[in-house]
Enzyme design. Structure first.
Site, PDB file in Angstrom:
ATOM      1  N   ASN A  99       0.675  -1.058  -0.104  1.00 40.46           N
ATOM      2  CA  ASN A  99       0.562  -0.105   0.097  1.00 40.46           C
ATOM      3  C   ASN A  99       0.509   0.851   0.062  1.00 40.46           C
ATOM      4  O   ASN A  99       1.923   1.216   0.623  1.00 40.46           O
ATOM      5  CB  ASN A  99      -1.248  -0.624   1.631  1.00 40.46           C
ATOM      6  N   HIS A 116       5.923  -0.969  -2.607  1.00 38.01           N
ATOM      7  CA  HIS A 116       5.568  -0.322  -4.091  1.00 38.01           C
ATOM      8  C   HIS A 116       5.324   1.650  -3.541  1.00 38.01           C
ATOM      9  O   HIS A 116       4.673   2.389  -4.510  1.00 38.01           O
ATOM     10  CB  HIS A 116       3.948  -0.403  -4.586  1.00 38.01           C
ATOM     11  N   THR A 186      -4.748  -9.160   0.581  1.00 33.63           N
ATOM     12  CA  THR A 186      -4.103  -8.827  -1.087  1.00 33.63           C
ATOM     13  C   THR A 186      -4.181  -9.625  -1.902  1.00 33.63           C
ATOM     14  O   THR A 186      -4.636 -11.228  -1.865  1.00 33.63           O
ATOM     15  CB  THR A 186      -2.790  -8.326  -0.606  1.00 33.63           C
TER      16      THR A 186
HETATM   17  C1  BJW Z   1      -9.697  -8.162   1.839  1.00 32.39           C
HETATM   18  C2  BJW Z   1     -10.792  -6.507   2.344  1.00 32.39           C
HETATM   19  C3  BJW Z   1     -10.816  -6.575   3.753  1.00 32.39           C
HETATM   20  C4  BJW Z   1     -11.035  -6.645   0.538  1.00 32.39           C
HETATM   21  N1  BJW Z   1     -10.476  -8.026   4.842  1.00 32.39           N
HETATM   22  N2  BJW Z   1      -9.312  -8.624   2.327  1.00 32.39           N
HETATM   23  C5  BJW Z   1       6.329 -12.256 -12.858  1.00 32.39           C
HETATM   24  C6  BJW Z   1       4.718 -13.047 -13.568  1.00 32.39           C
HETATM   25  C7  BJW Z   1       3.709 -12.005 -14.549  1.00 32.39           C
HETATM   26  C8  BJW Z   1       4.266 -11.032 -14.080  1.00 32.39           C
HETATM   27  C9  BJW Z   1       5.081 -10.014 -13.474  1.00 32.39           C
HETATM   28  C10 BJW Z   1       6.052 -11.093 -13.245  1.00 32.39           C
HETATM   29  N3  BJW Z   1       7.112 -10.182 -12.459  1.00 32.39           N
HETATM   30  C11 BJW Z   1       6.467  -8.630 -12.949  1.00 32.39           C
HETATM   31  C12 BJW Z   1       5.589  -8.498 -13.650  1.00 32.39           C
HETATM   32  C13 BJW Z   1       4.906  -7.697 -13.679  1.00 32.39           C
HETATM   33  C14 BJW Z   1       3.940  -7.006 -13.202  1.00 32.39           C
HETATM   34  C15 BJW Z   1       3.421  -7.962 -12.633  1.00 32.39           C
HETATM   35  O1  BJW Z   1       2.988  -8.661 -11.325  1.00 32.39           O
HETATM   36  N4  BJW Z   1       2.183  -7.689 -13.022  1.00 32.39           N
HETATM   37  C16 BJW Z   1       0.903  -8.646 -12.588  1.00 32.39           C
HETATM   38  C17 BJW Z   1      -0.005  -8.406 -12.920  1.00 32.39           C
HETATM   39  C18 BJW Z   1       0.439  -9.576 -13.644  1.00 32.39           C
HETATM   40  N5  BJW Z   1       5.072  -6.312 -12.063  1.00 32.39           N
HETATM   41  C19 BJW Z   1       5.679  -5.246 -12.194  1.00 32.39           C
HETATM   42  O2  BJW Z   1       5.869  -4.131 -13.314  1.00 32.39           O
HETATM   43  C20 BJW Z   1       6.353  -4.974 -11.177  1.00 32.39           C
HETATM   44  N6  BJW Z   1       7.162  -4.437 -11.918  1.00 32.39           N
HETATM   45  C21 BJW Z   1       8.472  -5.097 -11.626  1.00 32.39           C
HETATM   46  O3  BJW Z   1       8.287  -6.513 -11.313  1.00 32.39           O
HETATM   47  O4  BJW Z   1       9.731  -4.387 -12.121  1.00 32.39           O
HETATM   48  C22 BJW Z   1      10.926  -5.362 -12.726  1.00 32.39           C
HETATM   49  C23 BJW Z   1      11.463  -4.718 -13.539  1.00 32.39           C
HETATM   50  C24 BJW Z   1      13.065  -5.175 -13.879  1.00 32.39           C
HETATM   51  C25 BJW Z   1      13.518  -4.173 -13.621  1.00 32.39           C
HETATM   52  C26 BJW Z   1      13.649  -3.019 -15.326  1.00 32.39           C
HETATM   53  C27 BJW Z   1      12.453  -2.816 -14.817  1.00 32.39           C
HETATM   54  C28 BJW Z   1      11.542  -3.777 -14.472  1.00 32.39           C
HETATM   55  C29 BJW Z   1       5.889  -2.961 -10.670  1.00 32.39           C
HETATM   56  C30 BJW Z   1       4.396  -3.772  -9.563  1.00 32.39           C
HETATM   57  C31 BJW Z   1       4.275  -2.510  -9.336  1.00 32.39           C
HETATM   58  C32 BJW Z   1       2.519  -2.366  -8.675  1.00 32.39           C
HETATM   59  N7  BJW Z   1       2.078  -1.075  -8.918  1.00 32.39           N
HETATM   60  C33 BJW Z   1       0.976  -0.483  -8.544  1.00 32.39           C
HETATM   61  C34 BJW Z   1       0.164   1.213  -8.748  1.00 32.39           C
HETATM   62  C35 BJW Z   1       0.865   1.306  -7.066  1.00 32.39           C
HETATM   63  C36 BJW Z   1       1.046   3.040  -7.357  1.00 32.39           C
HETATM   64  C37 BJW Z   1      -0.912   3.290  -6.479  1.00 32.39           C
HETATM   65  O5  BJW Z   1      -1.334   2.814  -5.805  1.00 32.39           O
HETATM   66  O6  BJW Z   1      -1.052   3.657  -7.968  1.00 32.39           O
HETATM   67  O7  BJW Z   1       0.584  -1.349  -7.043  1.00 32.39           O
HETATM   68  S1  BJW Z   1      -0.784  -1.796  -9.106  1.00 32.39           S
HETATM   69  C38 BJW Z   1      -1.657  -2.249  -7.504  1.00 32.39           C
HETATM   70  O8  BJW Z   1      -1.554  -3.952  -7.707  1.00 32.39           O
HETATM   71  C39 BJW Z   1      -1.262  -1.314  -6.571  1.00 32.39           C
HETATM   72  C40 BJW Z   1      -0.546  -2.235  -5.231  1.00 32.39           C
HETATM   73  O9  BJW Z   1      -0.087  -2.039  -4.607  1.00 32.39           O
HETATM   74  C41 BJW Z   1      -1.196  -3.437  -6.173  1.00 32.39           C
HETATM   75  C42 BJW Z   1      -1.241  -5.269  -5.802  1.00 32.39           C
HETATM   76  O10 BJW Z   1      -2.276  -5.505  -5.450  1.00 32.39           O
HETATM   77  P1  BJW Z   1      -3.611  -5.319  -4.196  1.00 32.39           P
HETATM   78  O11 BJW Z   1      -3.016  -4.339  -3.209  1.00 32.39           O
HETATM   79  O12 BJW Z   1      -2.725  -6.669  -3.928  1.00 32.39           O
HETATM   80  O13 BJW Z   1      -5.734  -5.103  -4.282  1.00 32.39           O
HETATM   81  P2  BJW Z   1      -6.292  -5.959  -5.258  1.00 32.39           P
HETATM   82  O14 BJW Z   1      -7.431  -4.828  -5.811  1.00 32.39           O
HETATM   83  O15 BJW Z   1      -5.701  -6.758  -6.274  1.00 32.39           O
HETATM   84  O16 BJW Z   1      -7.176  -6.984  -4.207  1.00 32.39           O
HETATM   85  C43 BJW Z   1      -7.286  -6.456  -2.827  1.00 32.39           C
HETATM   86  C44 BJW Z   1      -7.749  -7.438  -2.312  1.00 32.39           C
HETATM   87  O17 BJW Z   1      -7.797  -6.963  -0.835  1.00 32.39           O
HETATM   88  C45 BJW Z   1      -8.327  -8.557  -2.529  1.00 32.39           C
HETATM   89  O18 BJW Z   1      -7.751 -10.204  -2.902  1.00 32.39           O
HETATM   90  C46 BJW Z   1      -9.435  -8.888  -1.643  1.00 32.39           C
HETATM   91  O19 BJW Z   1     -11.256  -9.287  -1.510  1.00 32.39           O
HETATM   92  C47 BJW Z   1      -9.094  -8.284  -0.355  1.00 32.39           C
HETATM   93  N8  BJW Z   1      -9.976  -7.485   0.848  1.00 32.39           N
HETATM   94  N9  BJW Z   1     -11.293  -5.988   1.451  1.00 32.39           N
HETATM   95  C48 BJW Z   1      -9.123  -8.563   3.480  1.00 32.39           C
HETATM   96  N10 BJW Z   1     -11.895  -6.188   4.062  1.00 32.39           N
END
Ligand code: BJW
Ligand code: ZN
Length: 241
Positions: A99, A116, A186
């Site tokens: 977050n 992040h 997450t």
């Molecule tokens: C509850 C609840 C309650 C609801 N109680 N629970 C390997 C495999 C495949 C892809 C990749 C890989 N390695 C890298 C990638 C690419 C990419 C990636 O992962 N893509 C996937 C989508 C497939 N990753 C990247 O690009 C990362 N960078 C990287 O790897 O760089 C390599 C590199 C090396 C050298 C040079 C260049 C590059 C960077 C990732 C950055 C993510 N950024 C964001 C935005 C941040 C800024 C912003 O906030 O605007 O981060 S995207 C967004 O997703 C944000 C979050 O932190 C992140 C994760 O989301 P999160 O927190 O899990 O939220 P939700 O909404 O998905 O889930 C919420 C959950 O809560 C749900 O399950 C609900 O059920 C639950 N919930 N209420 C408990 N009350």
């Protein structure tokens, strides 16, 4: 379930938590991928990638200004507070949070790594200049004070950008050393954070997932608690010494 989770927590010397947007959901901050989530209404490619910023920096800047305004209206919830309590009770506890809202720190967390980045940091798009400031400028006419050419941008990690290498390597150390990983709110779809779950499992840690929904990492969990974190975590901690 909660009783079993309590027992695992009681026996853990080095618990670690990996948190996501669900931790702040009960504070009123939208998640990304649930219905009504940020990526359901907006395109991540436009708002959370370097290319999106290059195409339309004003739109991206305004969106993040809106996100900061939203967070200013919100307070930490019992889930954040429970993790701070766990930090107090277990000297080796750390929180890895995806977050960017800073609510864990507002709640009092100190052993926290923000994977992040933070909405309360802004940095130069071109040079290494970075600054933490609660009064982030809201207009894009701010150019970098160091290189004078780069545009200021939010200090968050976008898709296709590397995470801070020090934070990644410290996180990997903590993940491989922990004996219990709490995976909290997450969807566990974004890497490298999602990869910490199998890494912890392979290193021998028990895993408790707290999330009302199933995730791709549920299969690694020793225990899954299908409840909101603000309810489950305080119950798990009640009476823990
Ligand atoms: C509850 C609840 C309650 C609801 N109680 N629970 C390997 C495999 C495949 C892809 C990749 C890989 N390695 C890298 C990638 C690419 C990419 C990636 O992962 N893509 C996937 C989508 C497939 N990753 C990247 O690009 C990362 N960078 C990287 O790897 O760089 C390599 C590199 C090396 C050298 C040079 C260049 C590059 C960077 C990732 C950055 C993510 N950024 C964001 C935005 C941040 C800024 C912003 O906030 O605007 O981060 S995207 C967004 O997703 C944000 C979050 O932190 C992140 C994760 O989301 P999160 O927190 O899990 O939220 P939700 O909404 O998905 O889930 C919420 C959950 O809560 C749900 O399950 C609900 O059920 C639950 N919930 N209420 C408990 N009350
Ligand atoms: Zn600069």
């Amino acid at each position: 379930m909660i009783e079993q989770a309590k027992a695992l927590l009681r026996g853990a010397k080095r618990p670690l938590a990996l948190a996501g947007a669900g931790l702040s959901a009960e504070s009123g901050i939208p998640t990304f991928r649930n219905s009504g989530g940020l990526w359901k209404e907006k395109k991540a490619e436009d708002l959370a990638t370097p290319d999106g910023f290059r195409r339309d920096p004003q739109m991206v800047w305004e969106w993040y200004a809106h996100r900061r305004d939203q967070v200013r209206e919100c307070k930490p919830n019992p889930g954040h507070t429970a993790l701070v309590e766990l930090e107090r009770l277990r000297p080796e506890f750390w929180l890895l949070t995806q977050n960017v809202d800073g609510l864990s720190r507002t709640a009092g967390a100190t052993r926290v790594l923000e994977l992040h980045g933070s909405l309360w940091v802004f940095k130069c798009f071109t040079c290494p200049y970075s600054r933490q400031d609660l009064q982030v400028p809201t207009l894009l006419n701010n150019q970098c004070p160091v290189c004078k050419t780069g545009l200021l941008r939010p200090g968050v990690v976008w898709f296709h950008e590397p995470l801070d290498p020090w934070i990644v390597s410290r996180s990997q150390e903590l993940v491989t050393a922990c004996d219990l990983l709490l995976v909290v709110g997450t969807s566990a779809q974004v890497y490298p954070a999602a990869g910490f779950v199998p890494l912890a499992m392979q290193a021998g840690a028990k895993i408790i997932e707290i999330n009302p929904e199933d995730t791709p990492m549920s299969k690694y969990a020793t225990l899954t608690i299908r409840q909101p974190v603000g309810k489950a975590l305080p119950e798990m901690l009640a009476g823990l010494i």
